[in-house]
Design a protein around this motif. Structure first.
Motif, PDB file in Angstrom:
ATOM      1  N   GLY A  85       0.069  -5.517 -10.266  1.00 47.84           N
ATOM      2  CA  GLY A  85       0.043  -6.129  -8.937  1.00 47.84           C
ATOM      3  C   GLY A  85       1.192  -5.715  -8.036  1.00 47.84           C
ATOM      4  O   GLY A  85       1.523  -6.420  -7.082  1.00 47.84           O
ATOM      5  N   LYS A  86       1.781  -4.550  -8.305  1.00 51.03           N
ATOM      6  CA  LYS A  86       2.912  -4.093  -7.493  1.00 51.03           C
ATOM      7  C   LYS A  86       2.465  -3.281  -6.276  1.00 51.03           C
ATOM      8  O   LYS A  86       3.156  -3.257  -5.262  1.00 51.03           O
ATOM      9  N   ILE A  87       1.342  -2.575  -6.413  1.00 50.02           N
ATOM     10  CA  ILE A  87       0.789  -1.806  -5.294  1.00 50.02           C
ATOM     11  C   ILE A  87      -0.706  -2.070  -5.207  1.00 50.02           C
ATOM     12  O   ILE A  87      -1.335  -2.501  -6.175  1.00 50.02           O
ATOM     13  N   THR A  88      -1.273  -1.823  -4.057  1.00 50.74           N
ATOM     14  CA  THR A  88      -2.694  -2.092  -3.829  1.00 50.74           C
ATOM     15  C   THR A  88      -3.568  -1.046  -4.516  1.00 50.74           C
ATOM     16  O   THR A  88      -3.118   0.057  -4.831  1.00 50.74           O
ATOM     17  N   LYS A  89      -4.838  -1.390  -4.707  1.00 53.75           N
ATOM     18  CA  LYS A  89      -5.791  -0.498  -5.368  1.00 53.75           C
ATOM     19  C   LYS A  89      -6.104   0.738  -4.537  1.00 53.75           C
ATOM     20  O   LYS A  89      -6.575   1.746  -5.078  1.00 53.75           O
ATOM     21  N   ASP A  90      -5.873   0.667  -3.209  1.00 50.81           N
ATOM     22  CA  ASP A  90      -6.176   1.813  -2.349  1.00 50.81           C
ATOM     23  C   ASP A  90      -4.941   2.671  -2.061  1.00 50.81           C
ATOM     24  O   ASP A  90      -4.925   3.451  -1.106  1.00 50.81           O
ATOM     25  N   SER A  91      -3.909   2.531  -2.870  1.00 48.50           N
ATOM     26  CA  SER A  91      -2.749   3.418  -2.766  1.00 48.50           C
ATOM     27  C   SER A  91      -3.151   4.825  -3.200  1.00 48.50           C
ATOM     28  O   SER A  91      -4.041   5.001  -4.035  1.00 48.50           O
ATOM     29  N   LYS A  92      -2.486   5.843  -2.641  1.00 49.03           N
ATOM     30  CA  LYS A  92      -2.910   7.222  -2.867  1.00 49.03           C
ATOM     31  C   LYS A  92      -1.743   8.126  -3.276  1.00 49.03           C
ATOM     32  O   LYS A  92      -0.580   7.866  -2.953  1.00 49.03           O
ATOM     33  N   ILE A  93      -2.103   9.214  -3.960  1.00 47.81           N
ATOM     34  CA  ILE A  93      -1.166  10.274  -4.333  1.00 47.81           C
ATOM     35  C   ILE A  93      -1.590  11.517  -3.564  1.00 47.81           C
ATOM     36  O   ILE A  93      -2.690  12.030  -3.773  1.00 47.81           O
ATOM     37  N   VAL A  94      -0.726  12.003  -2.676  1.00 52.83           N
ATOM     38  CA  VAL A  94      -1.106  13.087  -1.755  1.00 52.83           C
ATOM     39  C   VAL A  94      -0.247  14.325  -2.011  1.00 52.83           C
ATOM     40  O   VAL A  94       0.980  14.278  -1.899  1.00 52.83           O
ATOM     41  N   ALA A 108      -9.825  20.081  -7.106  1.00 54.18           N
ATOM     42  CA  ALA A 108     -10.458  19.572  -8.329  1.00 54.18           C
ATOM     43  C   ALA A 108      -9.980  18.159  -8.648  1.00 54.18           C
ATOM     44  O   ALA A 108     -10.785  17.282  -9.020  1.00 54.18           O
ATOM     45  N   LEU A 109      -8.692  17.914  -8.494  1.00 54.47           N
ATOM     46  CA  LEU A 109      -8.145  16.577  -8.744  1.00 54.47           C
ATOM     47  C   LEU A 109      -8.771  15.551  -7.804  1.00 54.47           C
ATOM     48  O   LEU A 109      -9.086  14.420  -8.218  1.00 54.47           O
ATOM     49  N   HIS A 110      -8.958  15.940  -6.555  1.00 51.21           N
ATOM     50  CA  HIS A 110      -9.556  15.042  -5.564  1.00 51.21           C
ATOM     51  C   HIS A 110     -10.993  14.691  -5.937  1.00 51.21           C
ATOM     52  O   HIS A 110     -11.427  13.532  -5.764  1.00 51.21           O
ATOM     53  N   LYS A 111     -11.738  15.658  -6.447  1.00 50.83           N
ATOM     54  CA  LYS A 111     -13.126  15.407  -6.855  1.00 50.83           C
ATOM     55  C   LYS A 111     -13.201  14.541  -8.097  1.00 50.83           C
ATOM     56  O   LYS A 111     -14.092  13.706  -8.241  1.00 50.83           O
ATOM     57  N   GLU A 112     -12.231  14.717  -8.993  1.00 46.87           N
ATOM     58  CA  GLU A 112     -12.234  13.970 -10.250  1.00 46.87           C
ATOM     59  C   GLU A 112     -11.795  12.518 -10.078  1.00 46.87           C
ATOM     60  O   GLU A 112     -12.286  11.631 -10.784  1.00 46.87           O
ATOM     61  N   ASN A 113     -10.855  12.292  -9.149  1.00 49.18           N
ATOM     62  CA  ASN A 113     -10.285  10.954  -9.007  1.00 49.18           C
ATOM     63  C   ASN A 113      -9.905  10.713  -7.545  1.00 49.18           C
ATOM     64  O   ASN A 113      -9.082  11.460  -6.996  1.00 49.18           O
ATOM     65  N   PRO A 114     -10.469   9.691  -6.902  1.00 47.84           N
ATOM     66  CA  PRO A 114     -10.192   9.444  -5.478  1.00 47.84           C
ATOM     67  C   PRO A 114      -8.752   9.037  -5.178  1.00 47.84           C
ATOM     68  O   PRO A 114      -8.363   8.986  -4.016  1.00 47.84           O
ATOM     69  N   VAL A 115      -7.959   8.737  -6.222  1.00 45.89           N
ATOM     70  CA  VAL A 115      -6.555   8.386  -5.973  1.00 45.89           C
ATOM     71  C   VAL A 115      -5.787   9.601  -5.461  1.00 45.89           C
ATOM     72  O   VAL A 115      -4.773   9.458  -4.776  1.00 45.89           O
ATOM     73  N   PHE A 116      -6.293  10.797  -5.766  1.00 43.70           N
ATOM     74  CA  PHE A 116      -5.633  12.032  -5.335  1.00 43.70           C
ATOM     75  C   PHE A 116      -6.197  12.513  -4.002  1.00 43.70           C
ATOM     76  O   PHE A 116      -7.418  12.554  -3.812  1.00 43.70           O
ATOM     77  N   LEU A 132       1.548  10.887 -12.845  1.00 44.65           N
ATOM     78  CA  LEU A 132       1.565  10.061 -11.636  1.00 44.65           C
ATOM     79  C   LEU A 132       0.405   9.068 -11.632  1.00 44.65           C
ATOM     80  O   LEU A 132       0.575   7.903 -11.252  1.00 44.65           O
ATOM     81  N   ASN A 133      -0.771   9.520 -12.054  1.00 40.12           N
ATOM     82  CA  ASN A 133      -1.930   8.630 -12.092  1.00 40.12           C
ATOM     83  C   ASN A 133      -1.704   7.486 -13.088  1.00 40.12           C
ATOM     84  O   ASN A 133      -2.026   6.323 -12.811  1.00 40.12           O
ATOM     85  N   LYS A 134      -1.128   7.821 -14.248  1.00 45.48           N
ATOM     86  CA  LYS A 134      -0.825   6.790 -15.251  1.00 45.48           C
ATOM     87  C   LYS A 134       0.156   5.773 -14.689  1.00 45.48           C
ATOM     88  O   LYS A 134      -0.016   4.555 -14.877  1.00 45.48           O
ATOM     89  N   LYS A 135       1.175   6.255 -13.985  1.00 38.37           N
ATOM     90  CA  LYS A 135       2.161   5.353 -13.388  1.00 38.37           C
ATOM     91  C   LYS A 135       1.518   4.471 -12.327  1.00 38.37           C
ATOM     92  O   LYS A 135       1.781   3.263 -12.253  1.00 38.37           O
ATOM     93  N   TYR A 136       0.671   5.068 -11.510  1.00 37.47           N
ATOM     94  CA  TYR A 136      -0.016   4.310 -10.462  1.00 37.47           C
ATOM     95  C   TYR A 136      -0.920   3.234 -11.047  1.00 37.47           C
ATOM     96  O   TYR A 136      -0.961   2.099 -10.557  1.00 37.47           O
ATOM     97  N   GLN A 137      -1.669   3.570 -12.097  1.00 37.06           N
ATOM     98  CA  GLN A 137      -2.572   2.605 -12.714  1.00 37.06           C
ATOM     99  C   GLN A 137      -1.789   1.427 -13.290  1.00 37.06           C
ATOM    100  O   GLN A 137      -2.222   0.267 -13.199  1.00 37.06           O
ATOM    101  N   THR A 138      -0.623   1.718 -13.850  1.00 42.61           N
ATOM    102  CA  THR A 138       0.230   0.650 -14.397  1.00 42.61           C
ATOM    103  C   THR A 138       0.711  -0.267 -13.272  1.00 42.61           C
ATOM    104  O   THR A 138       0.664  -1.504 -13.397  1.00 42.61           O
ATOM    105  N   MET A 139       1.175   0.330 -12.185  1.00 43.33           N
ATOM    106  CA  MET A 139       1.677  -0.466 -11.062  1.00 43.33           C
ATOM    107  C   MET A 139       0.562  -1.278 -10.407  1.00 43.33           C
ATOM    108  O   MET A 139       0.789  -2.418  -9.975  1.00 43.33           O
ATOM    109  N   LYS A 167       0.875  -1.171   0.000  1.00 50.69           N
ATOM    110  CA  LYS A 167       0.000   0.000   0.000  1.00 50.69           C
ATOM    111  C   LYS A 167       0.913   1.222   0.000  1.00 50.69           C
ATOM    112  O   LYS A 167       1.522   1.548   1.005  1.00 50.69           O
ATOM    113  N   LEU A 168       0.999   1.872  -1.156  1.00 48.92           N
ATOM    114  CA  LEU A 168       1.974   2.942  -1.361  1.00 48.92           C
ATOM    115  C   LEU A 168       1.296   4.307  -1.420  1.00 48.92           C
ATOM    116  O   LEU A 168       0.312   4.494  -2.140  1.00 48.92           O
TER     117      LEU A 168
END
Length: 314
Positions: A35-44, A60-68, A24-31, A3-4
């Motif tokens: 199966g390198k990081i969990t689906k609930d990993s976040k970018i803060v 705005a980023l937070h509203k558009e995508n919960p990863v942020f 960063l989102n593209k990199k996270y989706q790839t990882m 969980k990164l």
């Protein structure tokens, strides 16, 4: 899987934030898909009291995508304190946290290697620049000299490493016990002592906007690092004082010999040079000692290093 979380300090980064978030989102989706990081990993993103639209973009980023997610400091506290805020706020939420600057000059493709090292048992993984070809000669020379001077003064830092690193939950818990107000993270993290490794990368040019570390701030950071991590300047003053005292003894003996042999003459040049040299050394010594006393003064106040005004979570 790990969980990164990413801790990304931001100050007036409206020109690069959208582009950085996309990468960063593209990199996270790839990882995640690999199966390198969990689906609930976040970018803060940590907004360090920005004066532009940085925080509104984070919202705005937070509203558009919960990863942020976003952390807003109550006022500008400086890069080191903003990064510290991110690390301390996220230490109980993730298995590991990577810190990186918002301009993404540091290679995000190192995330994979950092996570691999973490899963192999490393608590700290340092991102280290393999070369400095994108820097000017002056910046390259001064930066490398800075690391060497710190090392000579007893502050053990990782050569050519800034603040791009992965820290495990265990390392962050240990780091939370360091309570000093005057912080220099790249010198403090190695003090933890847990197993560490390095990954090398090449730094790219900044995409847009201005560097948040011009020469003035770089010099301030260098001085903060030296005085926060070492007392060698005070020891240097002690040694210098001893040398000056020894020279003065020699000059007294020389003056007495000259007087008794009848060769003594008043000399303006030697007198003025002595006065200016000793006066300058005294002012320098008082200044360095005063700097340390000032740091002690700030430490005894125990003021908070940062105050979180708002935290955008799920």
């Amino acid at each position: 899987m790990t969980k990164l979380y990413l801790a990304i300090p931001c100050y007036n980064e409206e020109e690069v934030l959208r582009d950085s978030a996309t990468k960063l989102n593209k990199k996270y989706q790839t990882m995640m898909s690999e199966g390198k990081i969990t689906k609930d990993s976040k970018i803060v993103f940590i907004d360090d009291g920005s004066k532009d639209k940085t925080w509104s973009i984070i919202e705005a980023l937070h509203k558009e995508n919960p990863v942020f997610q976003g952390i807003k400091l109550s006022r500008n506290r400086g890069h080191q304190n903003a990064l510290l805020c991110g690390l301390m706020t996220l230490k109980d939420k993730a298995d590991a946290v990577i810190s990186i600057d918002a301009d993404l000059q540091d290679d995000i493709n190192c995330f994979d290697k950092m996570v691999e090292k973490y899963e192999e048992g490393c608590d700290v993984v340092y991102g280290v620049r393999s070369k400095r070809e994108t820097d000017t000669f002056f910046k390259r020379f001064t930066a490398e000299a800075f690391y060497k001077i710190l090392d000579k003064m007893g502050a053990k830092v990782i050569f050519n490493h800034a603040d791009y690193r992965l820290m495990s939950k265990r390392a962050l818990e240990a780091f939370s016990m360091y309570k000093e107000t005057n912080i220099f993270l790249r010198g403090m993290v190695p003090l933890i002592g847990y197993k560490s490794e390095i990954v090398t990368y090449e730094r790219t040019e900044r995409l847009a906007g201005e560097s948040k570390y011009p020469l003035k701030k770089m010099l301030a950071l260098a001085w903060e690092g030296i005085t926060s991590m070492s007392i060698q300047p005070i020891r240097f003053i002690t040694g210098l004082g001893a040398v000056v005292f020894a020279i003065s003894i020699i000059m007294i003996i020389y003056s007495l010999i000259s007087f008794f042999t009848g060769h003594s003459e008043s000399g303006w040049a030697s007198t003025l040079c002595s006065i200016w040299a000793i006066g300058g050394l005294q002012i320098l010594a008082i200044g360095v000692i005063g700097e340390y006393i000032g740091k002690i003064y700030l430490e005894t106040k125990q003021r908070p290093r940062f105050i979180v005004e708002e935290f955008l979570e799920d």
